[in-house]
Design an enzyme around this catalytic site. Structure first.
Site, PDB file in Angstrom:
ATOM      1  N   TYR A   1     -18.904 -54.349  72.627  1.00  0.00           N
ATOM      2  CA  TYR A   1     -20.005 -53.443  72.311  1.00  0.00           C
ATOM      3  C   TYR A   1     -19.604 -52.464  71.208  1.00  0.00           C
ATOM      4  CZ  TYR A   1     -23.617 -49.883  72.919  1.00  0.00           C
ATOM      5  OH  TYR A   1     -24.631 -48.986  72.712  1.00  0.00           O
TER       6      TYR A   1
ATOM      7  N   SER B   1     -24.950 -45.924  68.319  1.00  0.00           N
ATOM      8  CA  SER B   1     -24.414 -45.387  69.562  1.00  0.00           C
ATOM      9  C   SER B   1     -23.215 -44.537  69.210  1.00  0.00           C
ATOM     10  CB  SER B   1     -23.982 -46.553  70.463  1.00  0.00           C
ATOM     11  OG  SER B   1     -23.172 -46.109  71.526  1.00  0.00           O
TER      12      SER B   1
END
Length: 185
Positions: A158, A145
């Protein structure tokens, strides 16, 4: 599309987290390009629905319920796929998102996110790597990501997990570079 068909035609790919989003889209494009795809996801209804949406590709679609956190199940699945023949790609895509202020985040939140995003990926690579080494080639594609390289507010857990994924992939690339196994992130 013809370029992709030549490139992926006849190839075999394993895609984790394949029931929705990036994983499903990736599986669809691989199938359109002539690859055989082993799709997995932890949610039975979702992976069944995803596989059904791709049934026009016939016996090139294989769908399996798989929780990447379960080391034994992952090992059995990767052994099963490799026993059927050559594996050209492992797409480590399974992951979960998480966003909330750090001050209210609990330890079990950290455990859940790292168990899926980091250790689930490690389970997949660890289980498939001996097969790739034995055949002398392969490509491990790790989906991370932008959070793996840049901080995002209210996503501490995250972001930390995706930084770990990015670092893991970059190091693995150097370790496998001389073994004819590619690693991309």
């Amino acid at each position: 599309m013809s370029e992709n068909s030549e490139f992926f035609g006849g190839k075999v790919a394993v895609v984790t987290g394949a029931s929705t989003g990036i994983g499903l889209g990736l599986s669809r494009k691989l199938l359109e390009s002539g690859a055989e795809v082993y799709m997995s996801s932890r949610t039975p209804a979702h992976i069944a629905e995803a596989a059904e949406s791709l049934r026009r590709y016939g016996d090139k679609v294989h769908a399996q319920v798989l929780d990447v956190r379960d080391e034994k199940a992952v090992a059995e699945y990767m052994d099963y796929v490799a026993a059927r023949g050559r594996v050209d790609y492992l797409f480590g895509n399974a992951g979960v998102g998480f966003g909330q202020p750090y001050e209210v985040t609990k330890r079990e939140d950290w455990n859940t996110i790292f168990d899926v995003n980091v250790f689930g990926l490690v389970n997949c690579v660890h289980s498939m790597l001996p097969h790739l080494m034995r055949q002398g080639s392969g490509h491990i594609v790790i989906v991370s990501s932008v959070a793996g390289i840049s901080p995002l507010p209210y996503q501490t857990v995250y972001v930390a997990s995706k930084h770990a994924v990015y670092g893991f992939a970059r190091c693995l690339k150097y370790e496998l570079d001389d073994k004819n196994i590619k690693v991309s992130v």
